[in-house]
Motif scaffolding. Structure first.
Motif, PDB file in Angstrom:
ATOM      1  N   LEU A  52       4.164  -2.020  -1.181  1.00 24.10           N
ATOM      2  CA  LEU A  52       4.267  -0.572  -1.112  1.00 24.10           C
ATOM      3  C   LEU A  52       3.813  -0.146   0.283  1.00 24.10           C
ATOM      4  O   LEU A  52       2.686  -0.451   0.682  1.00 24.10           O
ATOM      5  CB  LEU A  52       3.377   0.059  -2.184  1.00 24.10           C
ATOM      6  N   THR A  53       4.697   0.524   1.013  1.00 19.81           N
ATOM      7  CA  THR A  53       4.380   0.950   2.379  1.00 19.81           C
ATOM      8  C   THR A  53       4.289   2.465   2.428  1.00 19.81           C
ATOM      9  O   THR A  53       5.230   3.167   2.045  1.00 19.81           O
ATOM     10  CB  THR A  53       5.445   0.447   3.372  1.00 19.81           C
ATOM     11  N   ILE A  54       3.126   2.948   2.895  1.00 15.02           N
ATOM     12  CA  ILE A  54       2.862   4.379   3.047  1.00 15.02           C
ATOM     13  C   ILE A  54       2.296   4.588   4.440  1.00 15.02           C
ATOM     14  O   ILE A  54       1.310   3.936   4.810  1.00 15.02           O
ATOM     15  CB  ILE A  54       1.847   4.876   1.997  1.00 15.02           C
ATOM     16  N   ASN A  55       2.915   5.484   5.219  1.00 14.33           N
ATOM     17  CA  ASN A  55       2.435   5.786   6.576  1.00 14.33           C
ATOM     18  C   ASN A  55       2.240   4.529   7.423  1.00 14.33           C
ATOM     19  O   ASN A  55       1.239   4.388   8.127  1.00 14.33           O
ATOM     20  CB  ASN A  55       1.127   6.581   6.534  1.00 14.33           C
ATOM     21  N   GLY A  56       3.161   3.579   7.307  1.00 15.15           N
ATOM     22  CA  GLY A  56       3.090   2.365   8.108  1.00 15.15           C
ATOM     23  C   GLY A  56       2.107   1.326   7.616  1.00 15.15           C
ATOM     24  O   GLY A  56       1.983   0.255   8.197  1.00 15.15           O
ATOM     25  N   HIS A  57       1.391   1.616   6.539  1.00 18.44           N
ATOM     26  CA  HIS A  57       0.424   0.669   5.966  1.00 18.44           C
ATOM     27  C   HIS A  57       1.024   0.051   4.703  1.00 18.44           C
ATOM     28  O   HIS A  57       1.398   0.779   3.776  1.00 18.44           O
ATOM     29  CB  HIS A  57      -0.889   1.381   5.639  1.00 18.44           C
ATOM     30  N   THR A  58       1.111  -1.287   4.664  1.00 22.71           N
ATOM     31  CA  THR A  58       1.710  -1.974   3.526  1.00 22.71           C
ATOM     32  C   THR A  58       0.641  -2.615   2.658  1.00 22.71           C
ATOM     33  O   THR A  58      -0.246  -3.310   3.156  1.00 22.71           O
ATOM     34  CB  THR A  58       2.705  -3.047   4.005  1.00 22.71           C
ATOM     35  N   GLN A  59       0.736  -2.373   1.359  1.00 20.81           N
ATOM     36  CA  GLN A  59      -0.141  -2.996   0.371  1.00 20.81           C
ATOM     37  C   GLN A  59       0.667  -4.033  -0.391  1.00 20.81           C
ATOM     38  O   GLN A  59       1.780  -3.746  -0.839  1.00 20.81           O
ATOM     39  CB  GLN A  59      -0.634  -1.974  -0.648  1.00 20.81           C
ATOM     40  N   HIS A  60       0.121  -5.234  -0.555  1.00 22.16           N
ATOM     41  CA  HIS A  60       0.729  -6.259  -1.401  1.00 22.16           C
ATOM     42  C   HIS A  60       0.088  -6.130  -2.777  1.00 22.16           C
ATOM     43  O   HIS A  60      -1.118  -6.318  -2.928  1.00 22.16           O
ATOM     44  CB  HIS A  60       0.488  -7.649  -0.812  1.00 22.16           C
ATOM     45  N   LEU A  61       0.875  -5.793  -3.779  1.00 14.92           N
ATOM     46  CA  LEU A  61       0.389  -5.532  -5.126  1.00 14.92           C
ATOM     47  C   LEU A  61       0.880  -6.621  -6.074  1.00 14.92           C
ATOM     48  O   LEU A  61       2.066  -6.971  -6.060  1.00 14.92           O
ATOM     49  CB  LEU A  61       0.866  -4.164  -5.596  1.00 14.92           C
ATOM     50  N   VAL A  62      -0.028  -7.137  -6.876  1.00 15.21           N
ATOM     51  CA  VAL A  62       0.287  -8.196  -7.834  1.00 15.21           C
ATOM     52  C   VAL A  62      -0.154  -7.751  -9.224  1.00 15.21           C
ATOM     53  O   VAL A  62      -0.756  -6.683  -9.383  1.00 15.21           O
ATOM     54  CB  VAL A  62      -0.400  -9.522  -7.436  1.00 15.21           C
ATOM     55  N   THR A  63       0.105  -8.577 -10.223  1.00 17.31           N
ATOM     56  CA  THR A  63      -0.276  -8.239 -11.591  1.00 17.31           C
ATOM     57  C   THR A  63      -1.739  -7.796 -11.643  1.00 17.31           C
ATOM     58  O   THR A  63      -2.616  -8.482 -11.130  1.00 17.31           O
ATOM     59  CB  THR A  63      -0.047  -9.445 -12.516  1.00 17.31           C
ATOM     60  N   GLY A  64      -1.958  -6.625 -12.214  1.00 19.87           N
ATOM     61  CA  GLY A  64      -3.296  -6.052 -12.310  1.00 19.87           C
ATOM     62  C   GLY A  64      -3.624  -5.051 -11.222  1.00 19.87           C
ATOM     63  O   GLY A  64      -4.583  -4.285 -11.354  1.00 19.87           O
ATOM     64  N   SER A  65      -2.838  -5.035 -10.140  1.00 19.67           N
ATOM     65  CA  SER A  65      -3.078  -4.069  -9.061  1.00 19.67           C
ATOM     66  C   SER A  65      -2.740  -2.663  -9.540  1.00 19.67           C
ATOM     67  O   SER A  65      -1.780  -2.454 -10.279  1.00 19.67           O
ATOM     68  CB  SER A  65      -2.208  -4.385  -7.842  1.00 19.67           C
ATOM     69  N   ASN A  72       5.350  13.995  -3.206  1.00 19.54           N
ATOM     70  CA  ASN A  72       6.081  14.168  -1.950  1.00 19.54           C
ATOM     71  C   ASN A  72       5.583  13.296  -0.797  1.00 19.54           C
ATOM     72  O   ASN A  72       5.776  13.642   0.362  1.00 19.54           O
ATOM     73  CB  ASN A  72       6.082  15.647  -1.544  1.00 19.54           C
ATOM     74  N   VAL A  73       4.970  12.159  -1.101  1.00 18.27           N
ATOM     75  CA  VAL A  73       4.518  11.224  -0.066  1.00 18.27           C
ATOM     76  C   VAL A  73       5.626  10.210   0.195  1.00 18.27           C
ATOM     77  O   VAL A  73       6.002   9.451  -0.711  1.00 18.27           O
ATOM     78  CB  VAL A  73       3.226  10.493  -0.490  1.00 18.27           C
ATOM     79  N   PRO A  74       6.182  10.185   1.419  1.00 17.84           N
ATOM     80  CA  PRO A  74       7.222   9.204   1.734  1.00 17.84           C
ATOM     81  C   PRO A  74       6.653   7.779   1.635  1.00 17.84           C
ATOM     82  O   PRO A  74       5.553   7.506   2.119  1.00 17.84           O
ATOM     83  CB  PRO A  74       7.619   9.533   3.170  1.00 17.84           C
ATOM     84  N   HIS A  75       7.415   6.889   1.017  1.00 22.40           N
ATOM     85  CA  HIS A  75       6.992   5.501   0.870  1.00 22.40           C
ATOM     86  C   HIS A  75       8.204   4.600   0.686  1.00 22.40           C
ATOM     87  O   HIS A  75       9.280   5.053   0.330  1.00 22.40           O
ATOM     88  CB  HIS A  75       6.026   5.352  -0.312  1.00 22.40           C
TER      89      HIS A  75
END
Length: 92
Positions: A52-65, A72-75
């Motif tokens: 999931l990328t928001i404002n140029g910051h990417t989060q790697h999300l796995v089961t349980g995240s 209205n937040v672009p992602h």
């Protein structure tokens, strides 16, 4: 990993003021380019992985995240080789 069941997640979300709770499934390697939703989101990944990328910051999300989005937040969303599933509460 000890996830609540869907009914528990739904009850907690409704008690917290969310008005819609759904289960979403995504096919392997799905990519959703930049977009936004007119509702707030609270979600928990129940299977697979996503980025999931928001404002140029990417989060790697796995089961349980868990992730949250304000309205209205672009992602961007990108799903892994096995696809992914999550439960999402929406506040319209």
């Amino acid at each position: 990993m000890n996830l609540p069941n869907f009914d528990e997640f739904r009850q907690q979300a409704l008690a917290a003021g969310f008005d819609e709770v759904v289960a979403r499934e995504w096919a392997p390697h799905t990519v959703l380019d930049t977009h936004a939703h007119p509702f707030a989101v609270h979600a928990v990944v129940t299977r697979g992985e996503m980025w999931l990328t928001i404002n140029g910051h990417t989060q790697h999300l796995v089961t349980g995240s868990v992730f949250d989005l304000e309205p209205n937040v672009p992602h961007d969303e990108r799903y892994g080789a096995e696809g992914a599933a999550y439960w999402v509460a929406r506040k319209n």
